[in-house]
Design a protein around this motif. Sequence first.
Motif, PDB file in Angstrom:
ATOM      1  N   ASP A 112      43.527  54.404  23.529  1.00 43.12           N
ATOM      2  CA  ASP A 112      44.651  54.387  24.513  1.00 43.12           C
ATOM      3  C   ASP A 112      45.046  53.343  24.821  1.00 43.12           C
ATOM      4  O   ASP A 112      44.606  52.610  25.584  1.00 43.12           O
ATOM      5  N   CYS A 113      46.146  52.716  23.961  1.00 41.75           N
ATOM      6  CA  CYS A 113      46.432  51.279  24.000  1.00 41.75           C
ATOM      7  C   CYS A 113      47.441  50.927  25.216  1.00 41.75           C
ATOM      8  O   CYS A 113      48.100  50.001  25.507  1.00 41.75           O
ATOM      9  N   LYS A 114      47.692  52.172  25.867  1.00 38.29           N
ATOM     10  CA  LYS A 114      48.579  51.936  27.433  1.00 38.29           C
ATOM     11  C   LYS A 114      47.676  51.630  28.450  1.00 38.29           C
ATOM     12  O   LYS A 114      47.757  52.385  29.555  1.00 38.29           O
ATOM     13  N   ARG A 115      46.569  50.897  28.254  1.00 37.00           N
ATOM     14  CA  ARG A 115      45.686  50.594  29.283  1.00 37.00           C
ATOM     15  C   ARG A 115      44.705  51.796  29.707  1.00 37.00           C
ATOM     16  O   ARG A 115      44.330  51.931  31.036  1.00 37.00           O
ATOM     17  N   GLY A 116      44.933  52.901  28.878  1.00 37.57           N
ATOM     18  CA  GLY A 116      44.183  53.993  29.469  1.00 37.57           C
ATOM     19  C   GLY A 116      44.685  55.073  30.263  1.00 37.57           C
ATOM     20  O   GLY A 116      43.889  55.954  30.780  1.00 37.57           O
ATOM     21  N   VAL A 117      45.757  54.887  30.590  1.00 35.21           N
ATOM     22  CA  VAL A 117      46.386  55.869  31.704  1.00 35.21           C
ATOM     23  C   VAL A 117      46.393  57.275  31.160  1.00 35.21           C
ATOM     24  O   VAL A 117      46.534  58.119  32.076  1.00 35.21           O
ATOM     25  N   GLU A 118      46.572  57.639  29.748  1.00 35.68           N
ATOM     26  CA  GLU A 118      46.399  58.835  29.410  1.00 35.68           C
ATOM     27  C   GLU A 118      44.896  59.259  29.353  1.00 35.68           C
ATOM     28  O   GLU A 118      44.893  60.584  29.578  1.00 35.68           O
ATOM     29  N   LEU A 119      44.107  58.629  28.926  1.00 34.60           N
ATOM     30  CA  LEU A 119      42.692  59.089  28.445  1.00 34.60           C
ATOM     31  C   LEU A 119      41.612  58.849  29.460  1.00 34.60           C
ATOM     32  O   LEU A 119      40.611  59.585  29.507  1.00 34.60           O
ATOM     33  N   ALA A 120      41.905  57.817  30.252  1.00 31.90           N
ATOM     34  CA  ALA A 120      41.098  57.310  31.368  1.00 31.90           C
ATOM     35  C   ALA A 120      40.650  58.528  32.421  1.00 31.90           C
ATOM     36  O   ALA A 120      39.394  58.303  32.797  1.00 31.90           O
ATOM     37  N   PRO A 121      41.478  59.501  32.738  1.00 31.34           N
ATOM     38  CA  PRO A 121      40.877  60.576  33.455  1.00 31.34           C
ATOM     39  C   PRO A 121      39.919  61.360  32.962  1.00 31.34           C
ATOM     40  O   PRO A 121      39.157  61.971  33.664  1.00 31.34           O
ATOM     41  N   PHE A 122      39.806  61.167  31.516  1.00 27.36           N
ATOM     42  CA  PHE A 122      38.703  61.948  30.965  1.00 27.36           C
ATOM     43  C   PHE A 122      37.420  61.290  30.648  1.00 27.36           C
ATOM     44  O   PHE A 122      36.689  61.674  29.733  1.00 27.36           O
ATOM     45  N   ALA A 123      37.301  60.138  31.355  1.00 27.65           N
ATOM     46  CA  ALA A 123      36.282  58.969  30.912  1.00 27.65           C
ATOM     47  C   ALA A 123      34.959  59.853  30.897  1.00 27.65           C
ATOM     48  O   ALA A 123      33.884  59.409  30.241  1.00 27.65           O
ATOM     49  N   SER A 124      34.741  60.683  31.954  1.00 31.64           N
ATOM     50  CA  SER A 124      33.482  61.178  31.916  1.00 31.64           C
ATOM     51  C   SER A 124      32.918  62.061  31.022  1.00 31.64           C
ATOM     52  O   SER A 124      31.935  62.083  30.688  1.00 31.64           O
ATOM     53  N   ARG A 125      33.881  62.496  30.070  1.00 35.84           N
ATOM     54  CA  ARG A 125      33.399  63.253  28.950  1.00 35.84           C
ATOM     55  C   ARG A 125      33.420  62.325  27.788  1.00 35.84           C
ATOM     56  O   ARG A 125      33.141  62.879  26.868  1.00 35.84           O
ATOM     57  N   LEU A 126      34.190  61.056  27.723  1.00 35.25           N
ATOM     58  CA  LEU A 126      34.303  60.493  26.434  1.00 35.25           C
ATOM     59  C   LEU A 126      33.045  59.587  26.208  1.00 35.25           C
ATOM     60  O   LEU A 126      32.274  58.983  26.854  1.00 35.25           O
ATOM     61  N   SER A 127      32.720  59.682  24.768  1.00 29.67           N
ATOM     62  CA  SER A 127      31.607  58.830  24.466  1.00 29.67           C
ATOM     63  C   SER A 127      31.851  57.194  23.954  1.00 29.67           C
ATOM     64  O   SER A 127      31.461  56.711  24.088  1.00 29.67           O
ATOM     65  N   ALA A 128      33.226  57.265  23.996  1.00 31.94           N
ATOM     66  CA  ALA A 128      33.783  55.698  23.847  1.00 31.94           C
ATOM     67  C   ALA A 128      35.304  55.762  23.997  1.00 31.94           C
ATOM     68  O   ALA A 128      36.004  56.759  23.921  1.00 31.94           O
ATOM     69  N   LEU A 129      35.667  54.508  24.505  1.00 27.96           N
ATOM     70  CA  LEU A 129      37.081  54.496  24.877  1.00 27.96           C
ATOM     71  C   LEU A 129      37.743  53.104  24.832  1.00 27.96           C
ATOM     72  O   LEU A 129      37.073  52.173  25.159  1.00 27.96           O
ATOM     73  N   ALA A 130      38.746  52.968  23.955  1.00 29.77           N
ATOM     74  CA  ALA A 130      39.388  51.681  23.765  1.00 29.77           C
ATOM     75  C   ALA A 130      40.765  51.616  24.572  1.00 29.77           C
ATOM     76  O   ALA A 130      41.410  52.425  24.034  1.00 29.77           O
ATOM     77  N   THR A 131      41.108  50.696  25.450  1.00 29.47           N
ATOM     78  CA  THR A 131      42.388  50.581  26.207  1.00 29.47           C
ATOM     79  C   THR A 131      43.181  49.628  25.633  1.00 29.47           C
ATOM     80  O   THR A 131      44.283  49.663  26.258  1.00 29.47           O
ATOM     81  N   ASP A 132      43.109  48.908  24.615  1.00 29.61           N
ATOM     82  CA  ASP A 132      43.929  47.984  24.054  1.00 29.61           C
ATOM     83  C   ASP A 132      43.694  47.605  22.729  1.00 29.61           C
ATOM     84  O   ASP A 132      42.291  47.878  22.159  1.00 29.61           O
TER      85      ASP A 132
END
Length: 458
Positions: free
Chosen positions: A215-235
Motif C-alpha cells: 500500500d504505497c499510500k503510506r498504508g492508510v488502506e491496509l494498515a488497519p488490518f496489520a494484525s492479520r498481515l504477514s507482511a506490509l510495504a507502505t512505500d
Amino acid sequence: MTDLMTLLEVGGPLAALGGGTAYTRAKYPALYWSAVGGPISTARLLSSYTSVMEACGLTVAPSRLRVLAVKATTRREVRPVPPRRGIIRPTSTGLRIRLRLAPGQEPADVAASAERLRHAWGVHAVYVTTVKPGVVELRLVGYDVLRRVRMPRKTGSGFLKVPVALREDAMPFVRDYRTVPHQLTLGATLSGKSMYLRHLITGLAPQPVALVGIDCKRGVELAPFASRLSALATDPDEAAELLPVLVKEMEDRYDLIKARQGIAPDTPDGEITSDIWGLPESERPVPVALFVDEVAELFLTATRTDEERRDEMVTQLIRLAQLGRAAGIYLEVCGQRFGAELGKGATMLRAQLTGRVCHRVNDEASAKMALGDIAPEAVSAACAIAPELPGLAVAGDTSGGWSRIRTPYLSLGDAAEICRESAHLVPDLAALKRFRPDVSVRPAETPAPAVLPHPVTD
C-alpha cells in the motif's frame, strides 16, 4: 352524512392498505415480494405461459403423432408446442422454473426473449442458465436486489472462496482463488473499491492463508488490518525489498514440487503433482494472497534510479502473475487506472490478471482497460454506474462472461476487529518475518472500583 360515513368506512381502510403496500414496496422490497409480488407473478405465469411462449416465438410445430392424437380424441385446434414447464420454486427474491426445450430449440432462443418474458410476467429481470443439454433454468428476480444489498444465507464460501458481493441475479459473487488466481480491480475515488478490498481481506482472515499487502499510500488502506498481515510495504522502497522475497519464496516452492516429482518410479500417478495442491498436507506450504493497492504508484518514476527500481518491481510482479498460481501465490491488483501509459510491462501484467472488476471510473478509457479485452459489451455497463451507488461494479473474466455486482457495506472498524480476532492465524513464514508490521496492543481497560475511596482527615 350517511354517504360520507360509508365512504370513510370503506375508503379509509383501502387507502391505508394501499399506502402501506406502497411503503412496504419502497422500503422493504423482499417483504413486499413475498406477500404480494410473488403470488401475482406466479398467477400471471401460470395463466399466460402458453400464449406468452407463442408470442415470443418459443414454440415449435407439433409432431405428426400429436396432431393425429388430438384430432382423433378432440375437435380443438392443434396449437404449437411450448417448452415443457417444470415446478415453480419461489425464493425470497423471485422465482425459479426449469424448461425442457422442444426439439430444434437452443438456450440462446430463450435468452433472446428474456426482456419480453420480464414484461409479460411483471418481474424486475429474467436470467437464463443452462442446466444440462435440453434443459434451461429461468431465474425471475422480483425487484432490484442491488439497491439494498442483502447477502443470501448460502453463499458458497469455503477454503480460498470469499463471497464478496451480490450479483444482479440475486446470486452471491464468490471470489474463488483456485479458479481465478489473479484479479484486477479498478475504481475511482469513492467508488467502493476499498469496500471490496475489505471484504476480500476479512473473508480470507479466518482461513489458513498468508496475507501480504503493498500500500504505497503510506498504508492508510491496509494498515488497519496489520494484525492479520504477514507482511506490509507502505512505500515503493519497501515494495522493492518485499517483491524479491516473494519471488524467492515462489522459487523455493517450485523446488519443493520438483523434488516431489522426482520420487520413486513405483509411486502412483495420483501422487505426482505440478502444483502445491498435489503435495501431502504435511508438506504443503500455506497459500499467499498479495494485495497491491494503487498499483500505479509502483510505476511512477522521477529519476533514473526510480526507473531501474520500477523495471525490477514490474518484472517481479509479472513473474508472480505468470508462475504464482502453481506455487499458491495469488495477486489482487487494485488501482484507479491501469493502462499502457503507466510504462513498460503494464500491458503484459494486465494480460496475466484473469479476473476483472470495474467500479465507477472517471472515463471510458479506464473501463476499456479493465473490460474491453474480455467483454466489450460490459464497458457501457461500467460507464453507466452512477456516483450515488457506491460499491456497484461490473465483474468479468477472460471467458467473456460478466455481470453487475454490488458489495454490502462493511465499516472499517468491523473489518479491523475481524482481523484482530484472527491474528493468531498468521502463518509462520521465516522469509516474511522482517516485513511483519508492528501492531500496537490495545491497553486493557481498568475497571472502575465499586466503592470510591475517600481521603482520611484528622
